[in-house]
Scaffold this motif. Structure first.
Motif: not given
Lengths: 110, 229
Positions: A5-8, A10-17, B138-150, B218-222
């Motif tokens: 889940e963590k990897s997925k 991160l993948d998503k975040l990377e893609k977004l960035l 604040d908003w990063l977690e919500s974006v990632l979990s809800a699948g919004l398009n920021p 990025l993992e550290r940021v999360l």
């Protein structure tokens, strides 16, 4: 959260960035871009370090410097050894003088 | 697309990008500049004809800007970098061997200029976490979990851009260059190898390590965000 889940995530975040930066509008050159570049070129050309004569001298200096240093070293060694020789010659005279003096003294005392 | 179409498009874009007075002046110096190939213009520049180089700048400025824009933070920096690329090209024109197209040679200069800029920037690097604004958490977690398009929201898009810049700044200038070229320009390993002169294997290894390092950051940021929540 599982590693998968963590990897997925991160993948998503990377893609977004990457997407965020990719969607930037295309950079457009400002007015008179060519002129500004040519002005900067002219300015750099007129700088003293870009003068052809100085450039050649600078290039030559790097070639001449090691030769000059070697010659300087060679002549210093030579003059030093010459000096040594002179010193030996002086010592010889002094010694001869001493021997002459001593023989003269010996003769006169007799 | 036929060669005639390409030529007419080139001519059309050249007409669009130049003013009438400037066009007249250049025509006097070069005749009809569109009939010259890049290589011919290079030779003319080497003989001291600066109008030929002006034409080269006109032809390739958009291409160079498109490359360097991926390595700069704003439009002003992009403009400066593009200018620097052409200045470097002008002073090293003697080294152009006429074997590869002029544009390839220019892209190499642009790449190395970009790398120089990244090196300067990494030297001025500050505390990484201090660059992130609290709102970002604040908003990063919500974006990632809800699948919004920021990306539709300009403020959130800016936040993401800043986070990308911060995450990239963890890497060395060379790794940053490779990551940006691959991630933003979409360069292949072969293209990267042509531009940098590095082997394909080296580029692959560097990209793999750089991505790993960036993901770790990025993992550290999360995680930091999670602790905060």
């Amino acid at each position: 959260m599982t590693p998968d889940e963590k990897s997925k995530k991160l993948d998503k975040l990377e893609k977004l960035l990457w997407e965020s930066k990719k969607t930037d509008p295309e950079a457009v050159p400002g007015d008179d871009f060519e002129k500004r570049v040519l002005n900067r070129i002219q300015k750099q050309k007129s700088e003293p370090e870009n003068e052809p004569l100085l450039r050649v001298m600078n290039r030559l200096a790097w070639k001449v410097l090691p030769v000059a240093a070697s010659l300087f070293f060679f002549f210093s060694v030579l003059s030093f050894s010459e000096g040594q020789k002179n010193e030996d010659w002086l010592n010889l005279i002094m010694n001869q003088d001493e021997s002459w003096n001593s023989s003269w003294l010996e003769e006169n005392i007799k | 697309m036929t060669a005639v179409q390409v030529l007419s498009m080139k001519h059309f874009s050249a007409v669009l990008t130049r003013g009438p007075a400037m066009g007249e002046r250049r025509r006097e110096a070069l005749g009809d500049s569109n009939i010259f190939k890049d290589e011919e213009l290079v030779q003319k520049t080497l003989k001291g004809n600066d109008s030929a180089f002006e034409e080269l700048i006109r032809r390739h400025k958009r291409y160079v800007m498109a490359i360097v824009s991926h390595y700069s933070r704003d439009a002003q920096e992009t403009d400066d970098m593009a200018q620097e690329v052409f200045i470097k090209a002008y002073f090293s024109l003697k080294t152009f061997k006429f074997k590869a197209p002029f544009q390839h040679w220019l892209s190499r200069i642009a790449s190395f200029t970009a790398m120089d800029h990244l090196r300067k920037r990494t030297r001025q690097k500050e505390d990484l976490f201090s660059d992130l604004r609290p709102e970002c958490y604040d908003w990063l977690e919500s974006v990632l979990s809800a699948g919004l398009n920021p990306l539709s929201d300009s403020r959130q898009k800016k936040e993401l851009e800043d986070l990308l810049e911060t995450a990239l700044s963890v890497l060395s200038a060379e790794d940053q260059f490779l990551m940006r070229a691959a991630g933003l320009e979409g360069c292949s390993i072969q293209e990267l190898s042509q531009r940098t002169g590095w082997s394909g294997a080296l580029i692959k290894v560097r990209l793999f390590r750089a991505r790993k390092k960036m993901r770790k950051y990025l993992e550290r940021v999360l995680n930091a965000e999670k602790k905060k929540i």
